[in-house]
Design an enzyme around this catalytic site. Structure first.
Site, mmCIF file in Angstrom:
data_model
loop_
_atom_site.group_PDB
_atom_site.id
_atom_site.type_symbol
_atom_site.label_atom_id
_atom_site.label_comp_id
_atom_site.label_asym_id
_atom_site.label_seq_id
_atom_site.Cartn_x
_atom_site.Cartn_y
_atom_site.Cartn_z
ATOM 1 C CD GLN A 1 14.360 9.094 1.342
ATOM 2 O OE1 GLN A 1 14.866 10.061 0.788
ATOM 3 N NE2 GLN A 1 13.076 9.009 1.624
ATOM 4 N NE ARG A 2 21.521 10.233 -2.039
ATOM 5 C CZ ARG A 2 22.365 10.836 -1.192
ATOM 6 N NH1 ARG A 2 21.951 11.281 -0.053
ATOM 7 N NH2 ARG A 2 23.622 11.003 -1.519
ATOM 8 C CB ALA B 1 -0.939 -0.016 1.200
ATOM 9 C CB CYS B 2 2.188 3.510 2.346
ATOM 10 S SG CYS B 2 0.617 4.347 2.188
ATOM 11 C CB ILE B 3 6.681 1.168 0.005
ATOM 12 C CG1 ILE B 3 8.091 0.665 0.252
ATOM 13 C CG2 ILE B 3 6.573 1.836 -1.356
ATOM 14 C CD1 ILE B 3 8.459 -0.524 -0.627
ATOM 15 C CB SER C 1 5.749 9.100 -4.809
ATOM 16 O OG SER C 1 6.815 8.233 -4.504
ATOM 17 C CD GLU D 1 -3.330 1.177 -2.412
ATOM 18 O OE1 GLU D 1 -3.021 0.453 -1.454
ATOM 19 O OE2 GLU D 1 -4.007 2.205 -2.304
ATOM 20 C CE1 TYR E 1 19.346 -0.763 5.492
ATOM 21 C CE2 TYR E 1 19.648 1.621 5.536
ATOM 22 C CZ TYR E 1 19.976 0.359 5.994
ATOM 23 O OH TYR E 1 20.956 0.216 6.940
ATOM 24 C CB THR F 1 13.603 4.406 2.524
ATOM 25 O OG1 THR F 1 13.404 3.217 1.770
ATOM 26 C CG2 THR F 1 14.886 4.307 3.311
#
Lengths: 518, 610
Positions: free
Chosen positions: A376-377, A367-369, A406, A402, A380, A371
């Site tokens: 980030q970067r 659904a949402c994901i 983004s 879903e 992961y 990091t």
């Protein structure tokens, strides 16, 4: 769904009535006005979304055209270039639709209702000059500028798209943000990017809420997602992070310079003393659920939104800071949360997570994901994505995230898909059975056939030769893969080892639980 | 989307079949180098990103870069910028997050909630710390010296107390932020306390309360998110961006006709079951009452005997040795007889049951207890045999004689019981239900749904109707068509009838006259008592008995004929025309039947009805 805008036709001429333009002074600037603002050394057209007086000086919350909203920011009056004409906000409702320069977007239809018009949006917008920050919807528009990139906010670029993911999705057709009337003055701008006309999604707000009631995690609704960011900064663990978007933390926090978030329980505090007190009492060392995966680097915890309501709500509030389309309209009960942590002597540290509907009508496996920005970067994101597919493999299902994705989510998924598909093709080729169908690929990787085809075609790997389709391992793809492997050799490769998940069984929920408890 | 659009090609590509196996080849293996242009076209599929965001500058830059990479060109890598993350300065991380975590060897399984794990929810802020310092300094909130001699208040205690105030006021005044409720008094809160607070904290309630009142505003001291219980709670909430995590209301189950019917069936079944259970209980109560009565009688007898014994002793009357035992041992037969008396009075099935219970104990008493029914059959037998005897006697008298009288008193030839020609009107159940009768017809009646009239329910009726017709033909042939249920009779009418003549049971029959007219004829039976009484007299024989008819309430709307010999029936509305032609049959028929009923009514059937 809708055609994508690729063609930039230069049909600027056919524009709708241009917005009223003129010269402004600081005193006459109002919300909704578009002015030229200095951004990273360049002038960029931006819409004023909110105005505040701080320490006696006006500051302006601006949204840059064609930049993601996460780059919206407060600017001082000095950065406004009032020597250039500004574009006054359109009168309350009228003709907006036309405003949009549809120059670039070829297929979009402009629906009047949408554009700019979101009536409530304009009406809601405070017109007073001093406004405490409040959520006002920000229209979004983009005109491509030549500016290379934002400096101030751009402290962190995502060097490796695979690493960073922020996907939010909700099922549904994407609906463009409502744009206020945007007049693309510059021909160049027009040429650079097409702005999709805000064709209103097929959903009315009521429909969307109804849809969310039964599933999904994201909103298409402009009034939901176009808000002025409400938190200034957050501190979490050893990091201070600038939020990207609005999140419905307690309204009192709007006035806090720094909001403290406990790394373990994700509770939030507006005050360092209180946070310190809380830390003395907090006994959590890890996400409050069952550990279902552990390797040398990371662990995964599976958490049921219904059982750990507070923690999952806290997680959602936090992730909303970085996921534009995530909605918190409904409670967390129908979701499972898979949280990735790394460990040290302090305990487990949340790195990222993805949520997953207990039962997805659309067959989504994510659904949402997200990091967390401080992690980030680092690769992961790919682990999270891979983990979601490992779960789908055990469930014997084909999964897909879903939609809509983004921007960062799209890049993350594309990179993952490319890697696993290319690896699979190389493997098959090496085995000497160089024949494979798109469905084979999908079932081997727990990917939907659609995603497979999308990836192959996007990489230009499907070709037509001798009256038949073939899959071509192109030079470009192979080179990219080599480069990546090189990098892995140097930095070490992180993967989810599927066999460590062997003990995991998909949670089962009774019909009664599904019917009554979420 | 599955095929690239190769405008330049002349050959039309087949659609790509996802099931079809595709050969994996290297770029160098491609035999025919098709025109580069067509092969190098960039694929524009759906990205899954919102349209408005898809065109964002930075994303486009990355996509374009990767597209050109795909096509073999070298492109400068682009990145999507995100806001800053920096290392926080001045964070004593090791203090905040001490290094005390030990990784367990096995996977962690954990079920505690955040609430379980964070202790007291309230956390002190700077003002609290300042106040607490003063308090521990011995000053109260006003800066005066504390009078109470309390020792130092630890931070945890302070937080517990504050938490107690916050929780309690939130619980008691959930809408305080809306309606500006007055701040609760300390006593009130103490009274309302739900969870025990420690004795330590209790001591501090008072001094801290004053401070809490000062700080207390409309909102909770610890900021909280806005949660609504239901998403339907209020429209206003919908627009409030800070309201989140609404409950989904319960899913509605689909309403279908099938479901409705199922539910109705279930309810009906439940209703029936409950009713029969109730009936059973009632019977049990009856039985127990009778038992109690009998016990009382037993006891009285016993007491009397005891008295007798005392008197005997006092008077020095010497009884047999067994006398004393008799008082107790012989009790049984005595009690039996008393029970038997009770039996006779009760006249209810319940009584019979009681008896059968007694059977289990000893077989003997049965002999002593005649059944009422036996009495009755005996009486009936007596009546019938007497009648037979009288008839025989009569015949003997008349033997060899010719009766020249106008109305000889010869018994009629035996005919089938005329009673059977008459169906009884439905009776309301004599035992009214302890609860209102079911609003829906019971299953049995439901099966015959559509028949409003209960009359036809008596199975033999149809045939008997024919017999009645036959009887009528004596006087005048008449074709009779009987259609069961054709003549609706509402319960109201039936019960009215009942009420008008409580002693008898109305009987009626349907008759069809000429032209399809139909008639419902009713008749009242004689009171039951007559049966057992007038046994012998000739007045009970037929034919010569004068016609009699029974008053029927005027409200009855169906056609009614009272029979009088040789007299046209009293017309009732539409009957009038009919009379002229068929005046006689009805009356004659009616008369004979009536009398027949009087003579031969079966006690059995009537008793059953009672």
């Amino acid at each position: 769904m809708a055609p994508r805008n690729d063609a930039k036709d230069g049909e600027k001429g056919a524009e709708e009535p241009k917005p009223e333009r003129g010269y402004a002074t600081l005193a006459t600037l109002t919300i909704g006005t578009k002015a030229s603002v200095e951004k990273d050394g360049e002038k960029r057209r931006a819409e004023i979304l909110s105005i505040q007086t701080r320490r006696g000086r006006p500051t302006y919350y601006v949204h840059y055209e064609e930049f993601n909203k996460r780059l919206d920011e407060w600017v001082s009056a000095e950065r406004l270039d009032l020597l250039q004409e500004v574009e006054w906000p359109a009168p309350e409702k009228p003709d907006n639709k036309s405003k949009q320069k549809t120059t670039q977007s070829k297929a979009q239809q402009v629906s009047k209702t949408d554009s700019r018009s979101q009536p409530n949006k304009s009406q809601k917008r405070p017109r007073s000059a001093t406004v405490t920050r409040e959520a006002s919807e920000t229209p979004f528009d983009g005109s491509a500028k030549s500016s290379r990139r934002p400096s101030r906010q751009g402290g962190k670029e995502n060097l490796d798209p695979t690493v960073t993911i922020a996907t939010e999705e909700i099922g549904g057709t994407p609906q463009p943000e409502d744009e206020s009337a945007i007049d693309l003055v510059d021909m160049q701008e027009a040429a650079v990017a097409a702005k999709a006309a805000p064709n209103h999604g097929p959903y009315s707000r009521e429909e969307e809420i109804e849809k969310l009631r039964t599933g999904g995690s994201m909103t298409q609704n402009q009034t939901e997602i176009s808000r002025v960011r409400n938190l200034e900064r957050i501190q979490m663990g050893q990091y201070e992070i600038e939020p990207w978007y609005f999140s419905p933390y307690p309204a009192e926090f709007t006035d806090c310079d720094l909001v403290y978030i406990c790394e373990s329980c994700l509770c939030y505090f507006g005050n360092n003393t209180q946070f310190g007190r809380h830390r003395k009492k907090c006994t959590l060392f890890h996400p409050p659920g069952n550990e279902i995966y552990r390797d040398d680097n990371v662990s995964f915890f599976e958490i049921d939104g219904r059982r750990q309501r507070t923690w999952c709500r806290n997680l959602c509030l936090l992730s909303k800071l970085f996921l534009d389309h995530k909605t918190l309209y409904y409670d967390v009960d129908p979701f499972l949360f898979y949280c990735m942590t790394f460990r040290n002597a302090h305990g487990h540290h949340l790195v990222g997570y993805f949520s997953k509907e207990k039962e997805s009508a659309e067959g989504y496996n994510v659904a949402c994901i997200l990091t967390l920005p401080q992690h980030q970067r680092k690769g992961y994101g790919k682990l999270l994505i891979q983990f979601s597919y490992e779960l789908s493999k055990i469930e014997n299902k084909l999964g897909s995230p879903e939609k809509p994705l983004s921007d960062l989510g799209l890049l993350g998924y594309r990179a993952y898909w490319q890697e696993v598909i290319v690896d699979l093709l190389l493997e098959r080729e090496g085995e000497g059975t160089p024949i494979v169908s798109a469905e084979d690929i999908g079932s081997s990787l727990a990917m939907t056939t659609n995603d497979v085809l999308h990836t192959l075609q996007n990489l230009n790997m499907v070709r037509y030769s001798n009256k038949t389709h073939v899959i071509v391992l192109t030079e470009a793809v192979l080179v990219q893969r080599e480069r990546q492997k090189e990098k892995e050799r140097i930095k070490g490769k992180r993967v989810i080892e599927g066999e460590r998940l062997a003990g995991w069984r998909p949670p089962v929920f009774t019909a009664a639980a599904r019917t009554w408890n979420w | 989307m599955s095929t690239r659009n190769n405008a330049a090609r002349t050959v039309r590509q087949r659609k790509l079949n996802p099931k079809q196996g595709l050969r994996i080849i290297r770029e160098s293996d491609i035999e025919e180098q098709l025109d580069d242009e067509s092969q190098r076209q960039v694929y524009h599929g759906e990205t899954g990103v919102e349209k408005a965001e898809e065109i964002e500058y930075h994303l486009q830059a990355v996509i374009n870069a990767s597209n050109s990479t795909t096509l073999g060109a070298r492109a400068k890598q682009s990145y999507i910028p995100t806001p800053d993350v920096v290392r926080a300065k001045g964070v004593k991380y090791d203090d905040l997050y001490p290094k005390v975590f030990k990784e367990p060897a096995t996977y962690i399984r954990f079920g505690s909630t955040v609430e379980d794990s964070v202790g007291v929810a309230y956390c002190m802020n700077d003002a609290d710390i300042e106040f607490l310092a003063r308090l521990n300094d011995g000053k109260d909130i006003d800066g005066r010296d504390r009078k109470d001699k309390l020792s130092q208040c630890p931070e945890d205690t302070f937080e517990e107390v504050m938490n107690f105030f916050e929780d309690t006021s939130a619980r008691l005044q959930p809408y305080a932020n809306v309606d500006n409720a007055p701040i609760l008094a300390l006593e009130e809160m103490e009274r309302a306390q739900e969870e025990e607070i420690s004795a330590d904290s209790r001591k501090w309630l008072k001094p801290i309360y004053k401070y809490w009142v000062l700080r207390k505003g409309n909102r909770p001291l610890m900021p909280s998110i806005k949660v609504r219980v239901l998403d339907t709670a209020s429209e206003a909430d919908d627009a409030d961006p800070y309201v989140c995590f609404r409950r989904r209301e319960v899913r509605l189950t689909r309403k279908t006709r099938g479901r409705d019917a199922q539910v109705v069936e279930k309810l009906k079944k439940l209703r029936l079951e409950a009713q029969s259970a109730l009936e059973l209980v009632r019977l049990v109560v009856d039985r127990e009452r009778v038992k109690a009565d009998s016990l009382q009688v037993d006891r009285r007898v016993f007491n009397e005997r005891k008295q007798l014994k005392e008197v005997k002793a006092a008077k020095n009357i010497i009884g047999e040795k067994g006398d004393d035992e008799d008082l107790l041992v012989n009790q049984k037969p005595v009690s039996k007889s008393s029970k038997g008396r009770g039996d006779g009075q009760a006249q209810r099935p319940a009584t019979i049951r009681l008896r059968s219970v007694g059977d289990g104990r000893s077989a003997a008493p049965d002999v002593d207890l005649p059944l009422l029914d036996d009495w009755r059959t005996e009486a009936d037998h007596f009546v019938i045999s007497t009648i037979e005897a009288r008839k025989e006697q009569h015949k003997k008298w008349n033997q060899h004689w010719i009766d020249e009288t106008k109305y000889p008193i010869t018994p009629p030839s035996e005919e089938s019981n005329p009673m059977s020609k008459w169906a009884q009107l439905p009776l309301e159940g004599l035992n009214s239900y302890p609860t209102p009768p079911p609003s829906l017809p019971s299953q049995s009646s439901q099966q015959k749904e559509g028949e409003d009239v209960e009359m036809p329910d008596v199975p033999p009726k149809v045939e008997e109707g024919k017999q009645a017709t036959a009887g009528a033909e004596i006087h005048e042939p008449l074709s009779v068509f009987h259609i069961p249920g054709a003549y609706p009779l509402s319960d109201d009418e039936a019960s009215d009838d009942d009420a008008a003549e409580p002693s008898g049971y109305p009987a009626c029959r349907l008759r069809y006259g000429r032209g399809g007219r139909c008639y419902l004829e009713t008749r009242k039976r004689r009171p039951y008592g007559q049966l057992s009484r007038g046994v012998v007299s000739d007045s009970d024989s037929d034919e010569d008995y004068g016609p009699g008819y029974f008053p029927v309430s005027e409200r009855i709307t169906f056609d009614y004929r009272a029979a009088l010999n040789n007299r046209p029936t009293r017309p009732d509305g539409m009957l009038v025309q009919q009379q002229s032609s068929h005046g006689r049959w009805a009356s004659g028929d009616q008369a004979s039947m009536k009398t027949g009923a009087g003579a031969h009514g079966r006690p059995g059937s009537q008793g059953g009805a009672a």
